[in-house]
Enzyme design. Sequence first.
Site, mmCIF file in Angstrom:
data_model
loop_
_atom_site.group_PDB
_atom_site.id
_atom_site.type_symbol
_atom_site.label_atom_id
_atom_site.label_comp_id
_atom_site.label_asym_id
_atom_site.label_seq_id
_atom_site.Cartn_x
_atom_site.Cartn_y
_atom_site.Cartn_z
ATOM 1 N N HIS A 1 0.927 -0.920 -0.362
ATOM 2 C CA HIS A 1 0.010 -0.181 -0.011
ATOM 3 C C HIS A 1 0.914 1.073 -0.127
ATOM 4 O O HIS A 1 1.115 1.752 0.965
ATOM 5 C CB HIS A 1 -1.054 -0.098 0.829
ATOM 6 C CG HIS A 1 -1.482 -1.255 0.795
ATOM 7 N ND1 HIS A 1 -1.950 -1.795 1.929
ATOM 8 C CD2 HIS A 1 -3.265 -0.864 0.577
ATOM 9 C CE1 HIS A 1 -3.125 -3.386 2.018
ATOM 10 N NE2 HIS A 1 -3.762 -2.249 0.868
ATOM 11 N N ASN A 2 1.257 1.190 -0.993
ATOM 12 C CA ASN A 2 2.186 2.462 -1.175
ATOM 13 C C ASN A 2 2.085 2.895 -2.454
ATOM 14 O O ASN A 2 0.714 3.246 -2.911
ATOM 15 C CB ASN A 2 3.881 1.849 -1.442
ATOM 16 C CG ASN A 2 3.717 0.697 -1.997
ATOM 17 O OD1 ASN A 2 3.483 0.804 -3.434
ATOM 18 N ND2 ASN A 2 4.990 -0.358 -1.879
ATOM 19 N N PHE A 3 3.426 4.363 -2.107
ATOM 20 C CA PHE A 3 2.628 5.329 -3.758
ATOM 21 C C PHE A 3 2.869 5.177 -4.884
ATOM 22 O O PHE A 3 1.957 5.093 -5.430
ATOM 23 C CB PHE A 3 3.834 6.640 -3.962
ATOM 24 C CG PHE A 3 3.838 7.398 -4.937
ATOM 25 C CD1 PHE A 3 2.622 8.352 -5.345
ATOM 26 C CD2 PHE A 3 4.924 7.305 -6.051
ATOM 27 C CE1 PHE A 3 2.849 9.266 -5.963
ATOM 28 C CE2 PHE A 3 4.509 8.451 -6.983
ATOM 29 C CZ PHE A 3 3.359 8.757 -6.519
ATOM 30 N N ARG A 4 3.628 3.822 -5.313
ATOM 31 C CA ARG A 4 2.845 3.074 -6.412
ATOM 32 C C ARG A 4 1.313 2.489 -6.311
ATOM 33 O O ARG A 4 1.225 2.029 -7.999
ATOM 34 C CB ARG A 4 4.276 2.043 -6.832
ATOM 35 C CG ARG A 4 5.255 2.716 -7.576
ATOM 36 C CD ARG A 4 6.860 1.833 -8.121
ATOM 37 N NE ARG A 4 7.628 2.446 -7.906
ATOM 38 C CZ ARG A 4 8.488 2.859 -9.187
ATOM 39 N NH1 ARG A 4 7.078 2.606 -10.396
ATOM 40 N NH2 ARG A 4 9.051 3.879 -9.301
ATOM 41 N N HIS A 5 1.197 1.778 -5.513
ATOM 42 C CA HIS A 5 0.145 0.941 -5.825
ATOM 43 C C HIS A 5 -1.200 2.083 -5.982
ATOM 44 O O HIS A 5 -2.229 2.182 -6.130
ATOM 45 C CB HIS A 5 -0.175 0.703 -4.174
ATOM 46 C CG HIS A 5 -2.302 0.206 -4.327
ATOM 47 N ND1 HIS A 5 -2.101 -0.982 -4.753
ATOM 48 C CD2 HIS A 5 -2.741 0.646 -3.555
ATOM 49 C CE1 HIS A 5 -3.739 -0.900 -4.129
ATOM 50 N NE2 HIS A 5 -4.022 -0.025 -3.424
ATOM 51 N N HIS B 1 -6.271 7.422 -1.643
ATOM 52 C CA HIS B 1 -6.748 6.029 -1.306
ATOM 53 C C HIS B 1 -6.292 5.728 0.093
ATOM 54 O O HIS B 1 -7.092 5.380 1.058
ATOM 55 C CB HIS B 1 -7.725 5.751 -2.428
ATOM 56 C CG HIS B 1 -6.762 4.265 -2.664
ATOM 57 N ND1 HIS B 1 -5.851 4.396 -3.453
ATOM 58 C CD2 HIS B 1 -6.996 2.711 -2.036
ATOM 59 C CE1 HIS B 1 -5.407 3.280 -3.416
ATOM 60 N NE2 HIS B 1 -5.603 2.993 -2.580
ATOM 61 N N ASP B 2 -5.402 5.708 -0.051
ATOM 62 C CA ASP B 2 -4.599 4.590 0.931
ATOM 63 C C ASP B 2 -3.496 5.591 1.549
ATOM 64 O O ASP B 2 -2.196 5.502 2.053
ATOM 65 C CB ASP B 2 -3.789 3.812 0.577
ATOM 66 C CG ASP B 2 -4.600 2.338 0.405
ATOM 67 O OD1 ASP B 2 -5.688 2.050 1.017
ATOM 68 O OD2 ASP B 2 -4.481 1.611 -0.511
#
Length: 424
Positions: free
Chosen positions: A251-255, A291-292
């Site tokens: 759940h990081n920036f790429r996600h 969203h995350d």
Amino acid sequence: MECRGESRLVYFTVERSDHCEAALFRTDTPADEVKELFRAAAEAGPGDVLKLYTADGRLVNISPSIPSNTPDTCYNLQVVAAHCNGMLLDEVGIDLLALEQRVARLEKQIRMEFEELPPVVQDLKHQVDSFRKKLETTEHLSWLGFYKELPPPLSTEACRRLQYRRKSEEEKRRVRDKFFSICDVAVSEEVRHYLRQPTFDCHQWEDEEILLLLQQMYVDLDLTTKFGIELPTLRSFLYEVYKNYNEVPFHNFRHCFCVAQMMYSMVWCVKLPSKIGDLETLILLTSCICHDLDHPGYNNIYQRQQKKSIKRSPQLTVVETEARAFGPVTFVMSLKFLVAFQEFFKQSDAEKLEGLPVTPFMDREKITKPSSQCSFIGFVLLPLFEALGELFTELQDLIVQPVRDALDHYRRLNEAAKDERLHR
């Protein structure tokens, strides 16, 4: 004795040229030097974005470990985003960089020569401040002030627990400087077209380049014009979003980018603004990006259980985070990064160490990738995609059928794994 890397010979063509060139370097050459070598070959500027492709269109990372090839299998080097200053100079006679430098020098001169700003400059500053206030307090535009309202970093013991997940200040500054150095480049038509496809792969794109692509989404949907969004404000907002995603496995920036990009591809496929309106499209895209935010890498089950555990064991500390709901938008994008175990296993390991109930679908001793994917795709993902497919029939071939194919694939793997266990 010092070890030296091997020689690496790479053949490539520069876009729109059939002439095959060769680059020779050692595998221990610093990555930045290799990139500058290709930058010089493409006659690209320092702010331009380069990408290297194989003959069949696959992206190759520009690094010292580029696989060697032959003149018959030349890579293709492309400038996928170029600074627009040269185009302005050629087409309308304006040197944008020179203009910016003149404005900066004028501002410096005014401050040196006057103790107070001249009335005309004060009036201009007042107008700008008034416009900013109006922009950030107008109901349908107030989201632009969000970046100023982000909570400050924690200074308690919880912050110490989270530090290993935070990006370093050095890394954040590096990405910020690089993003603002390339944020005015013009993204090529090929990349803009590819960005609208559900098969877009961000693996070889750097964080600052991903920020550029997010900016391009707003521009290509004409949201900046329709809602009067100033590009500097949009860029500051996107950087603050990047800065507040943590270095967690999934759940990081790429996600966040994968979620936004999948939604973006559906927006173009079904012409969503004409169906739900521009404001709702703006909200959807921005929600995907945010969203995350600040996700700690643990789900709500773990955090609730750990909070209860603290009452029994005062020596334990808890990471307090806001509860997050998994909305439909998240699931629409999840197929892009089914990476569904490093983060899960990390949580179940922590639950075991702290004596908490172990979340069943995260236990490395009980779960396999095929079984987990069958459950997730079959019970969560596919029903959502099928509902979308009924509403927007254009999505049937684009996303619904690929999800069905993925479910069949994991079912076969799961059955094969069961057979293997039976014959042991």
